[in-house]
Design an enzyme around this catalytic site. Structure first.
Site, PDB file in Angstrom:
ATOM      1  N   ASP A 153       0.848  -1.189   0.000  1.00  0.00           N
ATOM      2  CA  ASP A 153       0.000   0.000   0.000  1.00  0.00           C
ATOM      3  C   ASP A 153       0.883   1.239   0.000  1.00  0.00           C
ATOM      4  O   ASP A 153       1.998   1.207   0.531  1.00  0.00           O
ATOM      5  CB  ASP A 153      -0.925   0.014   1.222  1.00  0.00           C
ATOM      6  CG  ASP A 153      -2.164   0.880   1.002  1.00  0.00           C
ATOM      7  OD1 ASP A 153      -2.008   2.095   0.715  1.00  0.00           O
ATOM      8  OD2 ASP A 153      -3.290   0.368   1.102  1.00  0.00           O
ATOM      9  N   ASP A 159       4.214   2.744  -3.870  1.00  0.00           N
ATOM     10  CA  ASP A 159       3.322   2.741  -5.025  1.00  0.00           C
ATOM     11  C   ASP A 159       3.868   1.746  -6.046  1.00  0.00           C
ATOM     12  O   ASP A 159       4.930   1.971  -6.631  1.00  0.00           O
ATOM     13  CB  ASP A 159       3.273   4.149  -5.620  1.00  0.00           C
ATOM     14  CG  ASP A 159       2.282   4.282  -6.758  1.00  0.00           C
ATOM     15  OD1 ASP A 159       1.850   3.246  -7.301  1.00  0.00           O
ATOM     16  OD2 ASP A 159       1.947   5.433  -7.111  1.00  0.00           O
ATOM     17  N   LYS A 166     -12.287  -5.437  -5.883  1.00  0.00           N
ATOM     18  CA  LYS A 166     -13.417  -4.513  -5.734  1.00  0.00           C
ATOM     19  C   LYS A 166     -13.524  -3.650  -6.981  1.00  0.00           C
ATOM     20  O   LYS A 166     -12.538  -3.043  -7.408  1.00  0.00           O
ATOM     21  CB  LYS A 166     -13.218  -3.620  -4.506  1.00  0.00           C
ATOM     22  CG  LYS A 166     -14.302  -2.534  -4.386  1.00  0.00           C
ATOM     23  CD  LYS A 166     -14.377  -1.946  -3.001  1.00  0.00           C
ATOM     24  CE  LYS A 166     -13.149  -1.150  -2.626  1.00  0.00           C
ATOM     25  NZ  LYS A 166     -13.249  -0.633  -1.246  1.00  0.00           N
TER      26      LYS A 166
END
Length: 209
Positions: free
Chosen positions: A83, A99, A164
């Site tokens: 993350d 990143d 998601k």
């Protein structure tokens, strides 16, 4: 008070009660976010993660999904989390802050994965929402495309992917891309997902590329 107003008021109350239930339950169980219940529900339906597996968790902070994944993989499994945001350590989780669009971060992630590839890629990533669909939806689709790209780099044959996705522009094209890469793709809306949210989860199994 009209029936319409009563219905709207009741709906708001029920939604608040619903949200409180999962927030309180997460706190009671020592889980870092209510999102953990979404992965639990996906696991219950689709048995994505088994002991000894290697799992990559993208957009992992604050760690709700990693907490569930590390319990499911057990002592012989491996959970690699990534993350941009910091995340407090979780025993058994190898966390990389950065990143993964940046080459050095991606290389570090691939080094952690090693030569054996991974069994499952998880992504609960979402952009910071501005409230404008014209801004938020492209950002959200960009993130899910990155997650699918990660599958192409690290996922073993017959591996699985749970991501998601926000329904809207680009969703159908993305669904097609996932179906092209996996043998079976299911759309899930966990009970713990807020009813007002356009989020759904694609659960893809049998990676074939």
């Amino acid at each position: 008070m009209s029936g319409k107003k009563r219905t709207a008021s009741s709906t708001r109350w029920m939604q608040e009660h619903f949200d409180d239930h999962y927030v309180k339950l997460a706190q009671k169980r020592g889980l870092r976010s209510r999102a953990a219940f979404k992965l639990e529900e996906l696991q219950e339906k689709d048995q994505l993660i088994r002991p000894g597996m290697t799992v990559v968790d993208l957009g992992a902070a604050p760690g709700g999904w990693s907490q569930i994944a590390v319990k499911l993989t057990g002592d012989k499994g491996k959970v690699i989390a990534c993350d941009i945001l910091p995340m407090d350590p979780i025993v058994g989780v190898d966390f990389l802050q950065g990143d993964f669009r940046e080459e050095k971060v991606l290389e570090a992630l691939l080094t952690r994965v090693g030569a054996d590839k991974v069994d499952v890629v998880l992504s609960d990533m979402a952009p910071n929402m501005s409230g404008s669909d014209g801004v938020d939806q492209p950002r959200a689709m960009y993130l899910v495309e990155l997650a699918l790209d990660m599958c192409h780099q690290v996922l073993a044959p017959n591996g699985s992917f749970a991501v998601k996705v926000f329904q809207g522009e680009g969703f159908d094209e993305y669904m097609k891309a996932v179906k092209d890469a996996f043998k079976v793709v299911k759309t899930r809306k966990p009970d713990s997902s807020r009813a007002r949210s356009r989020e759904v989860y694609l659960v893809a199994t049998g990676y074939k590329l």
